[in-house]
Structures are given as C-alpha cells and as structure tokens.
Motif scaffolding. Sequence first.
Motif, mmCIF file in Angstrom:
data_model
loop_
_atom_site.group_PDB
_atom_site.id
_atom_site.type_symbol
_atom_site.label_atom_id
_atom_site.label_comp_id
_atom_site.label_asym_id
_atom_site.label_seq_id
_atom_site.Cartn_x
_atom_site.Cartn_y
_atom_site.Cartn_z
ATOM 1 N N LYS A 396 -0.342 3.750 1.028
ATOM 2 C CA LYS A 396 0.806 3.626 1.924
ATOM 3 C C LYS A 396 1.688 4.873 1.871
ATOM 4 C CE LYS A 396 4.323 0.315 3.334
ATOM 5 N NZ LYS A 396 4.931 -1.013 3.081
ATOM 6 N N LYS A 397 1.887 5.418 0.646
ATOM 7 C CA LYS A 397 2.710 6.615 0.491
ATOM 8 C C LYS A 397 2.090 7.819 1.184
ATOM 9 C CE LYS A 397 5.090 5.763 -3.907
ATOM 10 N NZ LYS A 397 5.142 6.190 -5.338
ATOM 11 N N SER A 398 0.763 7.870 1.166
ATOM 12 C CA SER A 398 0.074 9.036 1.738
ATOM 13 C C SER A 398 -0.083 8.960 3.251
ATOM 14 C CB SER A 398 -1.298 9.205 1.081
ATOM 15 O OG SER A 398 -2.115 8.073 1.337
ATOM 16 N N SER A 403 -8.133 3.372 10.148
ATOM 17 C CA SER A 403 -8.826 2.206 10.681
ATOM 18 C C SER A 403 -8.758 1.055 9.678
ATOM 19 C CB SER A 403 -10.293 2.551 10.961
ATOM 20 O OG SER A 403 -11.052 1.371 11.186
ATOM 21 N N PRO A 404 -8.610 -0.185 10.185
ATOM 22 C CA PRO A 404 -8.588 -1.340 9.281
ATOM 23 C C PRO A 404 -9.848 -1.442 8.429
ATOM 24 C CG PRO A 404 -7.801 -1.987 11.453
ATOM 25 C CD PRO A 404 -8.338 -0.587 11.584
ATOM 26 N N PHE A 447 -1.785 -8.797 -1.439
ATOM 27 C CA PHE A 447 -2.099 -9.284 -0.092
ATOM 28 C C PHE A 447 -1.057 -8.825 0.924
ATOM 29 C CE2 PHE A 447 -5.011 -12.676 -1.847
ATOM 30 C CZ PHE A 447 -6.117 -12.299 -1.087
ATOM 31 N N GLU A 448 0.199 -8.791 0.508
ATOM 32 C CA GLU A 448 1.264 -8.353 1.414
ATOM 33 C C GLU A 448 1.107 -6.881 1.770
ATOM 34 O OE1 GLU A 448 6.150 -8.127 1.546
ATOM 35 O OE2 GLU A 448 5.171 -9.487 0.145
ATOM 36 N N LEU A 449 0.787 -6.059 0.761
ATOM 37 C CA LEU A 449 0.564 -4.631 1.016
ATOM 38 C C LEU A 449 -0.637 -4.440 1.939
ATOM 39 C CD1 LEU A 449 1.160 -3.139 -2.541
ATOM 40 C CD2 LEU A 449 2.332 -2.402 -0.461
ATOM 41 N N LEU A 450 -1.679 -5.222 1.685
ATOM 42 C CA LEU A 450 -2.884 -5.158 2.511
ATOM 43 C C LEU A 450 -2.560 -5.504 3.958
ATOM 44 C CD1 LEU A 450 -5.926 -4.612 1.802
ATOM 45 C CD2 LEU A 450 -6.232 -7.079 1.865
ATOM 46 N N GLU A 456 -0.246 -1.888 10.397
ATOM 47 C CA GLU A 456 0.119 -0.516 10.793
ATOM 48 C C GLU A 456 -1.075 0.217 11.387
ATOM 49 O OE1 GLU A 456 1.685 3.516 8.555
ATOM 50 O OE2 GLU A 456 2.246 1.558 7.707
ATOM 51 N N ALA A 457 -2.262 0.016 10.776
ATOM 52 C CA ALA A 457 -3.469 0.686 11.284
ATOM 53 C C ALA A 457 -3.836 0.157 12.665
ATOM 54 C CB ALA A 457 -4.627 0.470 10.310
#
Length: 477
Positions: A396-398, A403-404, A447-450, A456-457
């Motif tokens: 996420k930082k990068s 693509s999902p 799971f939330e980050l995923l 976003e993707a």
Amino acid sequence: MTDSPAVRIPLDPREQPILDKLLSIRTDLELLKGDRSTYVKSEDVVALYNQLIEQVAVLNELRTNRRNEQNRVDTVLDDCFQLISLSFLTIGKNHEAPAVYSAISTIKRLLEHLKEAAFFSPKDLESISTSLQKSRDYCERGRESYSPNFLTLLEARIQVCQDILSELELSLSHLTPELRPKYDKLVSILRSLSACNTRSKFPTAEVEDFRQQLVELQESFAAEGVVLLETEGTIDEQLAEMARKLKLSLEHPEPAPDAKNLIATLLSRCFLWIELIKQKQGKIDERFQETYDKLLEIRNKLEKLSLTQAWSLRETDLYSYQRQLDRIDEARVNGNFLDASNVPADLHAQRTLLYLLRKSYAIIYHLIISSEPVSEALLPIYNQLNTLKRCLVEVKKSGGIDSPRELYPYSMKLNSIDNMRVDGKFMVGSDIPDGQGSVTQLLEDCFELLYELRTEAEENQSDSEDDLVAKTEVAAT
C-alpha cells in the motif's frame, strides 16, 4: 537448574513442609518449561499458580510477627513466582497480574544499575515509567481474580521501583528541550563505547569516530557555557571522581543538579573513558576473565534471542538467564566485583562488567515487554499474519497494485488461515489456546487491507478502461 543465590538464615522447622512443597512446584514448572514436545497449557500453569498461593497463605500465617524474614523458603518462592510469571507470558496471559512479577523484578535490577552507573537518558526512564503504570493497571484489574496477598506483594515491589525511578527523573529535571537531545547523544556514545570495549577485536577506528563526535558536541556546548571539568590524578581516579559526582547527585537529588554541570560531567567522563579503553584495547583484568566471559556469553545469547524472538522464544527460557545474572549480581559486595581473594576489580573491569550485566537485563526487559499476548500454540499463525500484514502495508505504501490478480497469493494464504477456525476459534486439538482475540483482530486487519488494495486496483482499472474508451471514441470521430 540455575538456583538463585543461597540465603543462609536458619530455617524454622515449621516452614520445612512449605519449602518441600515449593521445591515440588518449582520442579513441575521447570518440567513444563523444558518440555518442547507440546505447548504450555493454561490449565497447567493456573493450577500451579493456585498451589503456590496456597503455600503463600500458610507461610503468612506462620510469619505473623516475622514479616521481613528471608531464608531459603523465600528464594525458592521467588523462583516459583518468576517461573509462574514467565509461564503466564508463554500462555498469552500478558495482561494478568501474575505476568507482572518477572517484569518488575527485572525493572528493579535495571533501575539499580542505572543509578549505580550514574548515567541514563530520559527515554530509558519513560519506557520504565510506562511499564510500571501498565503493571499497576493489571494489578487493579486483577483484584477480583487474584490473591490479595499476592497483589500486595506486587504493589509493594512496584512502589520500590517507582521510588527509585522518581529519584532518577528528578536528577534530569533541569534538562531543557534544547539540551536534552545532546544529553541523549552523550548517553548513547558512552554506551556505544562500552559496547566497543567488549568486541573480540578492539575497533580503534570506530572509537576514534566517537571521539570526533564528542569533540563536535564539546564545541556546540561551549557556546552554551558548558566546559570540560578539570580533575587531577590518573584516568582511573578522574573517572571515579566523575562517577562519584554523578552518583552524589542521585543520592541527594534535592535540589536537582544543574543541567550544565550534569552535561559537563558526562562529557568529561566520555573523553576519559575513551582514553582508558584505548589503553586497555578490550583486555580485562585476568582475575575477572571468567566472570567477563560468562557475562559476554549471556549477553550474546540474549541478543540472538532478540533477533529471532517472534519465531523461537518461549518466555520461560528467560528464567535461566535471569538466575545466572542474579547470581553474578548478588555476589558483588557493596557494588564491587571481587576476585577469589576478595580484592575489588579496577575501575575498567568494574565498569565493563557492570555494562554487560546491565545490558543483559535490558535485553531481558525488552523481550518481556515485547512479548505478544498470544499463547505459544497460536504463535505460528500469529507470526504468519504479522508477516502478511507487513507485506500488505508495504504494498500500500509503495503505491498499491495494477491488477487485483496480484493479490491472489495474499488472498489464498489468508483464506487458508481463516479456514483453520472452528466455530470462529483457532483450535489446537480440543484446546482453545489464549490469544484468540489478538489473532482474530490481526486476521481482520489483513482482510481489511486486502479489501482496500483490491478496491483501489479495481477503481484504477475502471478509470483506465474509461480513458481507453474515450480515446477510442475521439479517434473514431
């Protein structure tokens, strides 16, 4: 078994059955600690804790008029409480009152050594202050669950630590926000120099670099009226005088020492210590070589443990290190390391051995406060989730993903861990180990980050497709 130093006060015959029972409890705790074929179970630890508290109650009845007596019963009792405390950490009950005991014992040693060494940073004290407050909170929370006798003992020990901490805090109270970073730097340099002094090969270039940093600090201090102290005598005598002045400021903290004098003394001490360790080139007085080698071995083993803590540490492993250090520490007389003829160490050996002793306790303290509130049975899952979470955070930082599909490996791993649950619980056989909440929360975080990365993707992909359609339509017209 690494026992604590023997106390040679005669034993009251009425206390012999208590001692026998305590020795049996200690043996059972050591067997739990040493059995690597299975994980330490909560019911076993709690059962032994209850047996221990029963003996404390019997002992208190016998000692109604002898509250301050210390004999072998007390040393074995302390062993049992240390092992129980570390066992509570091992089973993931970090926030329970019994888990506090080992941390408080280590904090007391650390505070005494910081006071003896007569230099420390505000950060050292802030960390300890936070730990003491958490310990009080756990004791307060456990009033309905744990023995009043045990809680009284813990609170008394916490108060002893708080009293020493308050003295140390007062001694630094005149440090201004402008001077504090420079003072922290001096403390860091002095500790780094002590570490250099224990290397297998003396790092001359590194020590010289620290000397240059001190020269630069000295120049910046000069503008603020801080100058090196002038003393007479050999380097050993001058260093002893510097340490004496700093120690006096701790023993008589009213009023708190002036910040400039505090810094001038520590700066002078750093320069003198450099000269002394350059003379010694990492060689210790041969009379104390055995003690030095033992402390060096303990420190090195603890440092390796700290690097692999998440994957290999069983908190009860710390017990043997604590007891070895306790024996060395308590063999000192009036703070002095003595040789076989009871002759004290010279200042270089004294300070080097004290550094290794303090450093080892500091690592144990760090390992204890860093312990995760999860049973060792769930640690493999917990560590995998921690690694997954760190990876997802870095992704996420990068800037996320294109693509999902790139999330498939993470998604598959998380789903495989999620499928291990039975009725929402992570089971080990028929047992439900402690730490379910921590592991479940970490799983939900992943799971939330995923979900955020996937969303976003997909949005980026949708925007790209819309742009492509728009460009196509423009081209067609």
